[in-house]
Design a protein around this motif. Structure first.
Motif, PDB file in Angstrom:
ATOM      1  N   GLU A  49      27.573  -2.351  52.614  1.00  0.00           N
ATOM      2  CA  GLU A  49      28.740  -1.501  52.831  1.00  0.00           C
ATOM      3  C   GLU A  49      29.595  -1.888  54.022  1.00  0.00           C
ATOM      4  O   GLU A  49      30.566  -1.183  54.307  1.00  0.00           O
ATOM      5  N   ARG A  53      25.996  -3.813  58.116  1.00  0.00           N
ATOM      6  CA  ARG A  53      24.973  -4.049  57.098  1.00  0.00           C
ATOM      7  C   ARG A  53      24.807  -5.551  56.848  1.00  0.00           C
ATOM      8  O   ARG A  53      23.685  -6.052  56.689  1.00  0.00           O
ATOM      9  N   ASP A 127      15.987   1.043  60.734  1.00  0.00           N
ATOM     10  CA  ASP A 127      17.384   1.450  60.876  1.00  0.00           C
ATOM     11  C   ASP A 127      17.612   2.957  60.777  1.00  0.00           C
ATOM     12  O   ASP A 127      18.270   3.538  61.641  1.00  0.00           O
ATOM     13  N   ARG A 128      17.071   3.610  59.731  1.00  0.00           N
ATOM     14  CA  ARG A 128      17.338   5.038  59.557  1.00  0.00           C
ATOM     15  C   ARG A 128      16.044   5.811  59.386  1.00  0.00           C
ATOM     16  O   ARG A 128      15.143   5.377  58.694  1.00  0.00           O
ATOM     17  N   ARG A 183      24.719  11.499  64.352  1.00  0.00           N
ATOM     18  CA  ARG A 183      25.865  11.168  65.203  1.00  0.00           C
ATOM     19  C   ARG A 183      26.799  12.374  65.334  1.00  0.00           C
ATOM     20  O   ARG A 183      27.376  12.617  66.386  1.00  0.00           O
ATOM     21  N   ASP A 260      29.011   1.193  66.116  1.00  0.00           N
ATOM     22  CA  ASP A 260      28.467  -0.060  65.610  1.00  0.00           C
ATOM     23  C   ASP A 260      28.692  -1.242  66.561  1.00  0.00           C
ATOM     24  O   ASP A 260      27.785  -2.004  66.850  1.00  0.00           O
TER      25      ASP A 260
HETATM   26  O1  GYE Z   1      26.349   2.535  61.492  1.00  0.00           O
HETATM   27  C1  GYE Z   1      26.995   1.751  59.326  1.00  0.00           C
HETATM   28  C2  GYE Z   1      26.144   1.372  58.147  1.00  0.00           C
HETATM   29  O2  GYE Z   1      22.498   2.767  59.182  1.00  0.00           O
HETATM   30  C3  GYE Z   1      23.103   2.440  61.423  1.00  0.00           C
HETATM   31  O3  GYE Z   1      24.967   2.161  58.253  1.00  0.00           O
HETATM   32  C4  GYE Z   1      23.418   2.150  60.005  1.00  0.00           C
HETATM   33  C5  GYE Z   1      24.806   2.527  59.599  1.00  0.00           C
HETATM   34  C6  GYE Z   1      25.927   1.839  60.372  1.00  0.00           C
HETATM   35  O4  GYE Z   1      26.758   1.542  56.957  1.00  0.00           O
HETATM   36  O5  GYE Z   1      28.000   0.843  59.611  1.00  0.00           O
END
Ligand code: GYE
Length: 328
Positions: A49, A53, A127-128, A183, A260
């Motif tokens: 995306e 990424r 990442d998440r 965020r 980012d």
């Molecule tokens: O900020 C965004 C991406 O998971 C931290 O996912 C990531 C986020 C990031 O699409 O640009």
């Protein structure tokens, strides 16, 4: 049942058990002296995306090659159902011993995590984060998204200091994603301390196009806005385009902060159209693979391994040299 039949039956069961659990056990069988050669990672990426990424995916592919581990890469195309299906696929893959996931959303993982545990698969979040299930994954490697939001709120307060009106619009990431939720929480925590009002907030799915479309629609309603918080660089770039086309000067008439710190954000700051970018480090693979190998060797890991991050400013006199030194 005759003794012979019983004996044959028992032998068949024994073979199934031995074969069934051999892959993960065999791999773990190398524990505690497994090396990266023994590591077969099934990686569930969100999709493709944007700039962050792309850097994150490259980090996983390049580091796997450097370390000599086997990487099975699954592109979920930003579709939760596809990501869950990919997870099941890796559970059924006898070669895979560690499943690494960048979860599209914070919920929807209970069943597959249960199944992964039953199959003896090690799970690492990259990442998440997800909601709950801490006992079902060995560690989460990634950022503190709430803190990223707080940093953005603090910087927006500084830029709107002395401003009579402090109206801010927020472009959110995909609904249900940890960075979108956290965020927003962090931003409001610090922004509201200086009287900022977030009067408009909507998902723009991390995209330039949707960031532009959402901002255009808002500008048709009113141009009374002093700041825009883009939860990632791409959405902020879309807002910049929309402001320009509406005759407003981005970063002057309307202060803009993104998250980012990709190379595109540095270019926008060098062009004078973006005020601040809060870094979110995409180069997570070395930490993720290190944790995966440690887990394969039976080590217990902290539940969260944070990534290193900073904040960058348009008016930093060293901006060009900082930008030149960046990897993404
Ligand atoms: O900020 C965004 C991406 O998971 C931290 O996912 C990531 C986020 C990031 O699409 O640009």
């Amino acid at each position: 049942m005759s003794h012979l039949k019983k004996l044959v039956f028992l032998i068949i069961i024994a073979v199934i058990v031995l074969v069934g659990c051999s892959s993960a056990e065999e791999e773990a069988g190398c524990s505690p002296n497994c090396t990266y050669d023994d590591l077969v990672v099934g990686f569930l990426q969100t999709g493709s995306e944007g700039g962050w990424r792309a850097a994150n995916t490259a980090s996983f592919k390049e580091t796997a090659e450097q370390l000599g581990l086997t990487l099975k890469f699954y592109d979920s195309q930003n579709d939760l159902a596809k990501q869950v299906a990919g997870f099941q696929q890796f559970i059924e893959d006898p070669e895979v011993n560690v499943i690494v996931m960048s979860p599209l959303e914070v919920t929807g993982w209970d069943q597959v995590l249960e199944d992964a545990e039953t199959a003896g698969k090690i799970v690492v979040l990259s990442d998440r984060r997800i909601d709950g299930n801490e006992d079902k994954y060995v560690t989460f490697v990634g950022a503190d998204f709430v803190e990223e939001g707080r940093k953005a709120g603090t910087e927006m307060c500084k830029m709107l200091e002395g401003s009579e009106s402090k109206i801010v619009w927020e472009l959110q990431g995909n609904v249900g994603a940890a960075p979108a939720i956290d965020r927003g929480t962090g931003f409001r925590e610090t922004a509201e301390e200086c009287g900022i009002e977030v009067t408009k907030t909507q998902t723009a799915n991390w995209s330039i196009l949707e960031g532009k479309q959402v901002t255009e629609a808002w500008l048709k309603e009113t141009q009374d806005v002093q700041g825009i918080f883009g939860q990632n660089d791409e959405m902020a770039f879309g807002a910049i385009e929309a402001l320009r086309e509406a005759g407003l000067v981005p970063a002057e008439d309307v202060k803009i902060i993104s998250v980012d710190a990709t190379s595109g954000a540095f270019q926008a700051m060098l062009d004078g159209t973006l005020n601040v970018t809060v870094e979110c480090n995409p180069l997570l693979a070395p930490q993720v693979y290190e944790a995966s190998l440690a887990a394969l060797n039976g080590e217990t890991l902290p539940k969260w391994i944070p990534s290193e991050e900073s904040v960058f400013f348009m008016d930093d006199p060293n901006l060009q040299s900082i930008a030149d030194g960046r990897k993404y």
